[in-house]
Design a protein around this motif. Structure first.
Motif, mmCIF file in Angstrom:
data_model
loop_
_atom_site.group_PDB
_atom_site.id
_atom_site.type_symbol
_atom_site.label_atom_id
_atom_site.label_comp_id
_atom_site.label_asym_id
_atom_site.label_seq_id
_atom_site.Cartn_x
_atom_site.Cartn_y
_atom_site.Cartn_z
ATOM 1 N N UNK A 127 12.120 17.525 6.051
ATOM 2 C CA UNK A 127 12.970 16.671 5.209
ATOM 3 C C UNK A 127 13.829 15.771 6.068
ATOM 4 N N UNK A 128 14.273 16.364 7.204
ATOM 5 C CA UNK A 128 15.100 15.600 8.120
ATOM 6 C C UNK A 128 14.331 14.379 8.605
ATOM 7 N N UNK A 129 13.044 14.596 8.897
ATOM 8 C CA UNK A 129 12.205 13.496 9.372
ATOM 9 C C UNK A 129 12.091 12.436 8.292
ATOM 10 N N UNK A 130 12.002 12.892 7.030
ATOM 11 C CA UNK A 130 11.876 11.949 5.922
ATOM 12 C C UNK A 130 13.126 11.090 5.799
ATOM 13 N N UNK A 131 14.304 11.704 6.096
ATOM 14 C CA UNK A 131 15.569 10.986 5.976
ATOM 15 C C UNK A 131 15.871 10.125 7.196
ATOM 16 N N UNK A 132 15.115 10.301 8.256
ATOM 17 C CA UNK A 132 15.440 9.636 9.523
ATOM 18 C C UNK A 132 15.066 8.159 9.481
ATOM 19 N N UNK A 133 15.458 7.455 10.561
ATOM 20 C CA UNK A 133 15.061 6.052 10.690
ATOM 21 C C UNK A 133 13.546 5.927 10.639
ATOM 22 N N UNK A 134 12.870 6.837 11.352
ATOM 23 C CA UNK A 134 11.406 6.783 11.382
ATOM 24 C C UNK A 134 10.840 6.984 9.985
ATOM 25 N N UNK A 135 11.456 7.913 9.249
ATOM 26 C CA UNK A 135 11.014 8.169 7.885
ATOM 27 C C UNK A 135 11.199 6.956 7.003
ATOM 28 N N UNK A 136 12.363 6.329 7.146
ATOM 29 C CA UNK A 136 12.618 5.108 6.374
ATOM 30 C C UNK A 136 11.625 4.022 6.739
ATOM 31 N N UNK A 137 11.346 3.949 8.044
ATOM 32 C CA UNK A 137 10.405 2.938 8.503
ATOM 33 C C UNK A 137 9.012 3.218 7.942
ATOM 34 N N UNK A 138 8.641 4.481 7.975
ATOM 35 C CA UNK A 138 7.338 4.884 7.437
ATOM 36 C C UNK A 138 7.208 4.461 5.979
ATOM 37 N N UNK A 139 8.296 4.680 5.216
ATOM 38 C CA UNK A 139 8.261 4.312 3.797
ATOM 39 C C UNK A 139 8.263 2.803 3.620
ATOM 40 N N UNK A 140 8.975 2.130 4.525
ATOM 41 C CA UNK A 140 9.029 0.669 4.431
ATOM 42 C C UNK A 140 7.660 0.048 4.651
ATOM 43 N N UNK A 141 6.870 0.640 5.554
ATOM 44 C CA UNK A 141 5.565 0.030 5.817
ATOM 45 C C UNK A 141 4.485 0.577 4.885
ATOM 46 N N UNK A 142 4.863 1.527 4.028
ATOM 47 C CA UNK A 142 3.847 2.130 3.157
ATOM 48 C C UNK A 142 3.073 1.094 2.334
ATOM 49 N N UNK A 143 3.753 0.093 1.739
ATOM 50 C CA UNK A 143 2.974 -0.904 0.983
ATOM 51 C C UNK A 143 1.923 -1.607 1.845
ATOM 52 N N UNK A 144 2.252 -1.788 3.119
ATOM 53 C CA UNK A 144 1.319 -2.485 4.002
ATOM 54 C C UNK A 144 0.119 -1.623 4.367
ATOM 55 N N UNK A 145 0.344 -0.306 4.464
ATOM 56 C CA UNK A 145 -0.760 0.545 4.906
ATOM 57 C C UNK A 145 -1.455 1.245 3.748
ATOM 58 N N UNK A 146 -0.902 1.083 2.543
ATOM 59 C CA UNK A 146 -1.549 1.719 1.383
ATOM 60 C C UNK A 146 -2.991 1.228 1.172
ATOM 61 N N UNK B 6 -6.878 -2.699 11.488
ATOM 62 C CA UNK B 6 -6.494 -2.771 10.082
ATOM 63 C C UNK B 6 -7.688 -3.161 9.213
ATOM 64 N N UNK B 7 -8.373 -4.204 9.626
ATOM 65 C CA UNK B 7 -9.506 -4.687 8.835
ATOM 66 C C UNK B 7 -10.612 -3.631 8.772
ATOM 67 N N UNK B 8 -10.934 -3.026 9.906
ATOM 68 C CA UNK B 8 -12.001 -2.026 9.924
ATOM 69 C C UNK B 8 -11.639 -0.829 9.064
ATOM 70 N N UNK B 9 -10.376 -0.386 9.153
ATOM 71 C CA UNK B 9 -9.954 0.756 8.358
ATOM 72 C C UNK B 9 -10.039 0.431 6.864
ATOM 73 N N UNK B 10 -9.687 -0.798 6.540
ATOM 74 C CA UNK B 10 -9.733 -1.232 5.144
ATOM 75 C C UNK B 10 -11.170 -1.169 4.626
ATOM 76 N N UNK B 11 -12.102 -1.665 5.443
ATOM 77 C CA UNK B 11 -13.511 -1.645 5.066
ATOM 78 C C UNK B 11 -13.998 -0.205 4.907
ATOM 79 N N UNK B 12 -13.683 0.630 5.879
ATOM 80 C CA UNK B 12 -14.128 2.020 5.838
ATOM 81 C C UNK B 12 -13.545 2.728 4.618
ATOM 82 N N UNK B 13 -12.258 2.488 4.367
ATOM 83 C CA UNK B 13 -11.604 3.136 3.230
ATOM 84 C C UNK B 13 -12.244 2.690 1.910
ATOM 85 N N UNK B 14 -12.504 1.402 1.804
ATOM 86 C CA UNK B 14 -13.116 0.877 0.580
ATOM 87 C C UNK B 14 -14.522 1.436 0.391
ATOM 88 N N UNK B 15 -15.261 1.579 1.474
ATOM 89 C CA UNK B 15 -16.636 2.065 1.396
ATOM 90 C C UNK B 15 -16.714 3.519 0.941
#
Lengths: 617, 84
Positions: free
Chosen positions: A483-502, A606-615
């Motif tokens: 939970x601490x990790x979730x509340x940390x700067x890294x956690x916030x950053x992880x959540x901030x980039x979530x839309x980009x990596x979803x 990013x592009x390759x992962x997107x293709x693989x994920x979609x496939x």
């Protein structure tokens, strides 16, 4: 007048110079870095009858007009202050004519010289007889016979190093005529007076070459050599890696019991110690791979590999000389990129530097291992080969293919007029000189520890801070570490980039791991264990189970085949290594190339992962 | 008997003497390596696909690509006098 003598060891590549250097200095040598440059000179100190001598080893060079970065470094030493007191020139007695060319250029610098003849056994096998006394008279300097391999003649030479030496008085070339022809002409005259060819015999080298460069057998042999190397790297390195992990486990346990609670303790254990462990654990794999690379180079086989691979690599924008960096990239991109210095052509070298990090390095292994165990069943393919091993092999192939394709693209985009060439000596085969191989392994591994270590250590401490502290003050230990990790700067950053990596299937937890992986890719495993509150960091089974059980709000498993494959492809291609970027900056002396490398690799990932994920979803 | 040819035209095992090296960005490198007027040279084996080519040059083995070998002019020698 300084109290010590500065003596430079010079000569062509493959003349046995390194062996002599090792014989003279033993293990008392160090690599000195001149600040702000990539220049590395090996300096060894020795004391002969109270006289201190600084012996400087230079990279093997064919001429005073350097063609590669390596050679440029070799020649620079003559223009440094203080100027060298003497040059010890090592020559391969079996190939005197060409070995004398660089000598003839150095002889004009006005520096006292000593000539050392090595490999006389091969020379006499080939039928050459050399009149040493006559050679001394003609050149006006002292000439020594040695066998660097067996250590013969070293004592005499060592004694002579403390004495003052002479400037060669033999006139190479004409008064104002210093063309290559005139120098070779005077060399021929000198050798006519001092050497005799009594009989002529073929060396066995030629017979081996018929096999090593055969259109089919040559490639087959290379493939077998590669398989043997990688098999041994994995099996042998597993033991010391276990010990290192256990050792650090005990150390961190010991420290957590003995140190006083507080941020300093947490920094020491989770930041500093974890960072150091992350560097040291790779040393066995890297050292073993460099042992084999050294073995192949020292015996002369690697030159043949370059020879048979040149045509193919050339069409991809690389050169036969790219083989060594690309293979070294399978251990670690950092020493691999440093080994591009002997590629003469700037474009060939640059493309090699740009694509080498796509080769699957040892830091990706633990990531692949964890992910493969998550999604790939442990069945046997066709009842023989383990499916998981096949996927692992596929990741290596994928990295290599990506490197080759990227090279072709760079070939189109980088404009450079000077054509590349492949004018290279194929040295005769000889039995391995173990001291050279051990030293090479030691020095390469050390360059990994110092170059990568510095960066990884700093990044892991910064990341520790980002993962331990957050915008809202938390009370440590009152909440779960996850939970601490979730509340940390890294956690916030992880959540901030979530839309980009979803779109490529990653959630914020993976996002955190992507960020922490900047220290080194394998930090992924450690971060996952923190996120899933696994006590024992290295317990794959625990992490695996917890990751397997994680579900999305809709109840589907988070780590589906699509997500896992997408993650693996991402780790194969993404530039997640600050150490590599730092070395690329140092080697290209520009931020342009590391920036471009970061951008293109991350975009590719990013592009390759997107293709693989979609496939797969 | 003695004919002027390019280095690339030699068959494996044919001995020749270098007569000149044409101007090119790699001329200097070739010369430093001893590929110089008067040097004895003999192609000994080729990489798969015929490129690069390895030569016996005086006392050692030098490899170069076809393009580079193209810039070296040689004079074919009578093998009877230069047995190897």
């Amino acid at each position: 007048m300084s109290s010590y003598k500065k003596i430079v060891l010079a000569g062509n590549p493959n003349c046995g110079k390194s062996s002599l250097f090792n014989q003279l200095t033993g293990l008392k040598q160090k690599i000195t870095n001149i600040p702000g440059t990539t220049i590395e000179n090996k300096v060894g100190k020795l004391i002969v009858d109270g006289q201190e001598i600084h012996l400087i080893d230079t990279p093997g060079t064919y001429s005073f007009n350097p063609k590669s970065l390596d050679e440029r470094e070799a020649v620079k030493v003559y223009f440094e202050d203080p100027a060298p007191d003497a040059i010890v020139y090592v020559a391969d007695a079996a190939n005197l004519k060409r070995n004398f060319f660089y000598f003839s250029q150095l002889a004009q610098q006005g520096t006292p010289m000593v000539l050392v003849l090595n490999m006389l056994d091969i020379a006499s096998f080939k039928g050459f007889e050399i009149d040493i006394d006559r050679l001394e008279k003609e050149l006006g300097i002292r000439v020594f016979k040695i066998n660097a391999r067996l250590g013969e003649g070293i004592k005499n030479l060592k004694q002579a190093l403390k004495e003052d030496q002479f400037v060669p008085h033999y006139a190479f070339g004409g008064d104002d005529d210093h063309t290559h022809e005139s120098h070779y002409d005077s060399i021929a005259k000198l050798l006519n007076k001092t050497t005799k060819l009594k009989s002529k015999r073929e060396l066995v080298s030629g017979k081996i070459d018929a096999w090593a460069t055969h259109p089919i057998l040559g490639y087959l042999l290379f493939l077998i050599v590669l398989l043997v190397i990688f098999q041994s790297v994995f099996t042998i390195a597993a033991y010391p890696m276990d010990w290192i992990e256990q050792g650090f486990g005990w150390l961190s346990e010991f420290l957590s019991k003995t140190l006083a609670e507080g941020w300093l303790k947490r920094l020491t254990i989770n930041g500093l110690l974890a960072g150091v462990a992350g560097v040291v654990v790779f040393v066995p794999q890297i050292a073993i791979l460099f042992f084999f690379m050294g073995l192949l180079e020292d015996t002369g086989y690697m030159a043949r590999v370059s020879f048979i691979m040149d045509k193919m690599l050339r069409s991809l924008g690389l050169s036969g000389k790219s083989v060594v960096p690309l293979l070294s990239g399978a251990a670690c991109a950092i020493p691999a990129i440093m080994s591009t210095r002997n590629i003469e052509n700037w474009k060939d070298r640059l493309i090699t530097i740009m694509v080498t990090p796509l080769m699957s390095c040892s830091a990706r292994l633990p990531v692949y291992t964890l992910l493969i165990s998550l999604a790939i069943p442990s069945d046997k393919f066709l009842g023989v080969v383990s499916l998981q091993a096949l996927v692992m092999l596929a990741m290596y192939v994928l990295g290599t293919l990506a490197a080759l394709v990227a090279a072709v693209v760079f070939k189109w985009f980088i404009k450079y007029e000077i054509p590349s060439y492949f004018i290279m000596e194929l040295p005769i085969y000889h039995a391995p000189r173990w001291s050279n191989i051990w030293l090479n392994m030691w020095q390469k591994s050390r360059s990994f520890v110092t170059e990568a270590g510095k960066v990884i250590l700093i990044v892991s401490m910064v990341l520790w801070f980002l993962a331990s502290y957050g915008p809202k003050p938390t009370t440590p230990f009152s909440i779960q570490e996850s939970e601490e990790l979730e509340q940390s700067y890294a956690g916030h950053f992880g959540k901030a980039i979530e839309p980009a990596i979803a779109p490529i299937g990653f959630n914020w937890k993976i996002g955190i791991s992507l960020i922490t992986s900047f220290a080194a890719r394998e930090v992924f495993v450690g971060t996952m264990s923190t996120i899933y509150s696994v006590d024992d960091e290295e317990n794959f089974e625990q992490i695996r189970t917890k990751m397997n059980n994680d579900t999305t709000p809709s109840g589907a498993p988070v780590y589906s085949l699509a997500v896992v494959l997408s993650l693996m492809v991402f780790y194969a291609f993404a530039m997640q290594c600050m150490g590599t970027l730092a070395v690329v900056y140092k080697e290209t002396k520009s931020w342009k190339w590391p920036t471009l490398q970061f951008v293109y690799m991350t975009a590719l990932a990013y592009v390759s992962s997107w293709v693989v994920f979609a496939l797969f979803s | 008997m003695r004919q002027k040819v390019k280095l690339t035209e030699l068959q494996i095992g044919q001995i020749a003497r270098v007569t000149s090296v044409e101007e090119s960005p790699y001329k200097e490198k070739l010369q430093e390596m001893g590929c110089i007027q008067g040097a004895l040279i003999k192609p000994i084996f080729k990489a798969p696909f015929g490129d690069p080519i390895a030569f016996d040059l005086e006392e050692y083995t030098l490899s170069m690509r076809k393009t580079e070998a193209q810039s070296v002019n040689v004079k074919l020698l009578d093998p009877l006098f230069y047995q190897n």
